[in-house]
Design a protein around this motif. Sequence first.
Motif, PDB file in Angstrom:
ATOM      1  N   SER A  12       0.824  -1.204   0.000  1.00  0.00           N
ATOM      2  CA  SER A  12       0.000   0.000   0.000  1.00  0.00           C
ATOM      3  C   SER A  12       0.859   1.255   0.000  1.00  0.00           C
ATOM      4  O   SER A  12       0.562   2.224  -0.703  1.00  0.00           O
ATOM      5  N   SER A  13       1.932   1.235   0.762  1.00  0.00           N
ATOM      6  CA  SER A  13       2.838   2.386   0.821  1.00  0.00           C
ATOM      7  C   SER A  13       3.504   2.619  -0.527  1.00  0.00           C
ATOM      8  O   SER A  13       3.658   3.752  -0.980  1.00  0.00           O
ATOM      9  N   ARG A  14       3.929   1.506  -1.170  1.00  0.00           N
ATOM     10  CA  ARG A  14       4.564   1.633  -2.474  1.00  0.00           C
ATOM     11  C   ARG A  14       3.599   2.206  -3.504  1.00  0.00           C
ATOM     12  O   ARG A  14       3.967   3.048  -4.319  1.00  0.00           O
ATOM     13  N   GLU A  15       2.349   1.737  -3.457  1.00  0.00           N
ATOM     14  CA  GLU A  15       1.347   2.242  -4.392  1.00  0.00           C
ATOM     15  C   GLU A  15       1.098   3.734  -4.161  1.00  0.00           C
ATOM     16  O   GLU A  15       0.925   4.499  -5.113  1.00  0.00           O
ATOM     17  N   ARG A  16       1.082   4.120  -2.886  1.00  0.00           N
ATOM     18  CA  ARG A  16       0.875   5.529  -2.562  1.00  0.00           C
ATOM     19  C   ARG A  16       2.028   6.387  -3.067  1.00  0.00           C
ATOM     20  O   ARG A  16       1.823   7.455  -3.639  1.00  0.00           O
ATOM     21  N   ILE A  17       3.240   5.908  -2.866  1.00  0.00           N
ATOM     22  CA  ILE A  17       4.421   6.639  -3.330  1.00  0.00           C
ATOM     23  C   ILE A  17       4.407   6.743  -4.856  1.00  0.00           C
ATOM     24  O   ILE A  17       4.706   7.797  -5.434  1.00  0.00           O
ATOM     25  N   GLU A  18       4.043   5.643  -5.513  1.00  0.00           N
ATOM     26  CA  GLU A  18       3.974   5.643  -6.969  1.00  0.00           C
ATOM     27  C   GLU A  18       2.923   6.633  -7.461  1.00  0.00           C
ATOM     28  O   GLU A  18       3.144   7.379  -8.424  1.00  0.00           O
ATOM     29  N   TYR A  19       1.784   6.656  -6.775  1.00  0.00           N
ATOM     30  CA  TYR A  19       0.712   7.580  -7.163  1.00  0.00           C
ATOM     31  C   TYR A  19       1.168   9.034  -7.015  1.00  0.00           C
ATOM     32  O   TYR A  19       1.000   9.851  -7.921  1.00  0.00           O
ATOM     33  N   LEU A  20       1.770   9.355  -5.860  1.00  0.00           N
ATOM     34  CA  LEU A  20       2.194  10.731  -5.606  1.00  0.00           C
ATOM     35  C   LEU A  20       3.301  11.183  -6.544  1.00  0.00           C
ATOM     36  O   LEU A  20       3.440  12.368  -6.823  1.00  0.00           O
ATOM     37  N   SER A  21       4.088  10.243  -7.035  1.00  0.00           N
ATOM     38  CA  SER A  21       5.173  10.605  -7.945  1.00  0.00           C
ATOM     39  C   SER A  21       4.645  11.104  -9.280  1.00  0.00           C
ATOM     40  O   SER A  21       5.364  11.787 -10.015  1.00  0.00           O
ATOM     41  N   GLY A  22       3.403  10.773  -9.594  1.00  0.00           N
ATOM     42  CA  GLY A  22       2.855  11.200 -10.873  1.00  0.00           C
ATOM     43  C   GLY A  22       1.639  12.082 -10.766  1.00  0.00           C
ATOM     44  O   GLY A  22       1.041  12.428 -11.790  1.00  0.00           O
ATOM     45  N   HIS A  23       1.239  12.464  -9.544  1.00  0.00           N
ATOM     46  CA  HIS A  23       0.015  13.240  -9.371  1.00  0.00           C
ATOM     47  C   HIS A  23       0.245  14.433  -8.438  1.00  0.00           C
ATOM     48  O   HIS A  23       1.140  14.419  -7.583  1.00  0.00           O
ATOM     49  N   ASP A  24      -0.598  15.435  -8.624  1.00  0.00           N
ATOM     50  CA  ASP A  24      -0.587  16.621  -7.774  1.00  0.00           C
ATOM     51  C   ASP A  24      -1.313  16.310  -6.472  1.00  0.00           C
ATOM     52  O   ASP A  24      -2.455  15.815  -6.490  1.00  0.00           O
ATOM     53  N   ALA A  25      -0.671  16.598  -5.344  1.00  0.00           N
ATOM     54  CA  ALA A  25      -1.236  16.219  -4.045  1.00  0.00           C
ATOM     55  C   ALA A  25      -2.524  16.972  -3.723  1.00  0.00           C
ATOM     56  O   ALA A  25      -3.423  16.430  -3.085  1.00  0.00           O
ATOM     57  N   LEU A  26      -2.642  18.221  -4.171  1.00  0.00           N
ATOM     58  CA  LEU A  26      -3.808  19.028  -3.819  1.00  0.00           C
ATOM     59  C   LEU A  26      -5.050  18.619  -4.606  1.00  0.00           C
ATOM     60  O   LEU A  26      -6.135  18.456  -4.049  1.00  0.00           O
ATOM     61  N   GLY A  28      -5.211  15.985  -7.100  1.00  0.00           N
ATOM     62  CA  GLY A  28      -5.286  14.615  -7.592  1.00  0.00           C
ATOM     63  C   GLY A  28      -5.091  14.506  -9.089  1.00  0.00           C
ATOM     64  O   GLY A  28      -5.178  13.405  -9.659  1.00  0.00           O
ATOM     65  N   LEU A  29      -4.822  15.624  -9.757  1.00  0.00           N
ATOM     66  CA  LEU A  29      -4.564  15.590 -11.194  1.00  0.00           C
ATOM     67  C   LEU A  29      -3.154  15.085 -11.473  1.00  0.00           C
ATOM     68  O   LEU A  29      -2.302  15.036 -10.585  1.00  0.00           O
ATOM     69  N   LEU A  30      -2.900  14.732 -12.734  1.00  0.00           N
ATOM     70  CA  LEU A  30      -1.542  14.400 -13.135  1.00  0.00           C
ATOM     71  C   LEU A  30      -0.633  15.591 -12.875  1.00  0.00           C
ATOM     72  O   LEU A  30      -1.061  16.749 -12.947  1.00  0.00           O
ATOM     73  N   ASN A  31       0.660  15.314 -12.584  1.00  0.00           N
ATOM     74  CA  ASN A  31       1.621  16.407 -12.503  1.00  0.00           C
ATOM     75  C   ASN A  31       2.284  16.592 -13.864  1.00  0.00           C
ATOM     76  O   ASN A  31       2.016  15.848 -14.824  1.00  0.00           O
ATOM     77  N   LYS A  32       3.139  17.575 -13.973  1.00  0.00           N
ATOM     78  CA  LYS A  32       3.726  17.907 -15.270  1.00  0.00           C
ATOM     79  C   LYS A  32       4.540  16.752 -15.834  1.00  0.00           C
ATOM     80  O   LYS A  32       4.481  16.468 -17.041  1.00  0.00           O
ATOM     81  N   GLU A  33       5.307  16.072 -14.981  1.00  0.00           N
ATOM     82  CA  GLU A  33       6.172  15.002 -15.470  1.00  0.00           C
ATOM     83  C   GLU A  33       5.352  13.869 -16.082  1.00  0.00           C
ATOM     84  O   GLU A  33       5.644  13.389 -17.187  1.00  0.00           O
ATOM     85  N   ARG A  34       4.298  13.435 -15.388  1.00  0.00           N
ATOM     86  CA  ARG A  34       3.470  12.348 -15.904  1.00  0.00           C
ATOM     87  C   ARG A  34       2.700  12.810 -17.148  1.00  0.00           C
ATOM     88  O   ARG A  34       2.536  12.050 -18.105  1.00  0.00           O
ATOM     89  N   PHE A  35       2.232  14.049 -17.126  1.00  0.00           N
ATOM     90  CA  PHE A  35       1.520  14.601 -18.275  1.00  0.00           C
ATOM     91  C   PHE A  35       2.431  14.627 -19.502  1.00  0.00           C
ATOM     92  O   PHE A  35       2.012  14.256 -20.610  1.00  0.00           O
ATOM     93  N   THR A  36       3.668  15.061 -19.302  1.00  0.00           N
ATOM     94  CA  THR A  36       4.620  15.137 -20.403  1.00  0.00           C
ATOM     95  C   THR A  36       4.832  13.767 -21.034  1.00  0.00           C
ATOM     96  O   THR A  36       4.912  13.639 -22.270  1.00  0.00           O
TER      97      THR A  36
END
Length: 453
Positions: A12-26, A28-36
């Motif tokens: 669960s922790s790994r999934e959370r870390i993976e999610y946050l690495s590609g999403h905006d915390a505020l 829940g949208l994709l962040n720039k890196e994942r969008f790119t």
Amino acid sequence: MALVHDLSEENSSRERIEYLSGHDALTGLLNKERFTAHVDDAIDRAAHGRRQVAVLHVDLNRFSLINEGLGFDGGDELLRQTASRLREAIGPMDLVARLSADEFLILAPDLGREGAAEGGGAGAVAADEAQAIAEGVHRSLESPYEIDGREVYASAAVGLSLYPLDADGTPVMLRHACAAAHQAKRPGEEPTLFHGGDTTDRWERLSLAVRLRKAVETLQLVVHYQPIVDLQRGQTVAAEALARWPDRDDLVPAARFIPVAEDLGLIDSIGEWVVGEACRQALVWQEQGHKLEVAVNLSLQELWRDGLAERIAGQMAWVGLSPQSLMVEVTESSAMTDPVRTRKVLSSLRRQGLTIALDDFGTGHSSLARLAELPCQVLKIDRSFIARLPGDPGSAAMVTAMVDLARRLGMRAVAEGIETEEQLGFLRELGCPLGQGFLFSRPVAAEELPLSF
């Protein structure tokens, strides 16, 4: 069982870390890196399938002022609600990301299918499809936001870039969409713009900023005045003060340099100077036997500065001008950004004895209830309605309704942008009391202001 529990928590922790690495915390949208990465993939697919790809850069207008009025928690809630609205506005294959505090990105892949199937015209079809997405974005932002029991309005500038029409890769698409959005934020521009080359000359803008700062510091600006006319009597009864900047061989209107002044933090200095000049000129006209009301424009940034009413009252007292001689104009869109806060500020100005005018009426989000709550005495009908008079039935009906609305609310209606005798005749027959426009006079120096027509 403990081992299974530990492994479950670790996963669960790994999934959370993976999610946050590609999403905006505020949001829940994709962040720039994942969008790119998604844009890269979309371009790869498009290159092999004769498809088009669009990137839309959505830049909220006046977010810093909205954030200041709502507080950081309220600003965050507005961003979360905006994210939700954008998700609902896009298609099932499209993606939305948050780029920065008040900027969002939308990816629309595989556009132009219909044009490609017909053997040509894919670019035109893709442009129409991207435009439709942008229009959906604007519609999604039209309704008021409900934040902490307050209604707040927001809008955005949208810039578009299309692969392969104006960009050959992801970095260029992002850059072009951003440049188009910044262009769209300028006064007079459409709220949605496609990238059309290097629309912003950074060196020229930098040079302009340097010259403007020097002009403000050395008091090189001037104020011109446009008459506001009693349409029945043909007499000038007021004058709108408009800042002008003599730059090189040009007289630059406020609409062109005020956005730069806001970026440079000069808008308060310019605003106070214009109010002071307007007060002094009103007093000069009174001493000459002309009882003219002088109107000054307030930007949203000025409107929400603490102590506004007291500063203006102090300037009037300094020159010995009665408050009844000064009118302050606020655009409808500015007033409706945060109606509750606006009402408090306008009420404080009204308590000082100033006249309040709601400018560009008909272009914003006013409801009748909100309009009735504002302490305004003057309603200025936007020029876009006057321009189509008298031939356009829709505009004629709208102007008729606005003049009647002003009358019922005890307000004076001013028709802006009168340019033809036919428009003047229609407004006179309608009973519109006041008007201004090039038919009477362009903005001129104070000594050139015409007093009768």
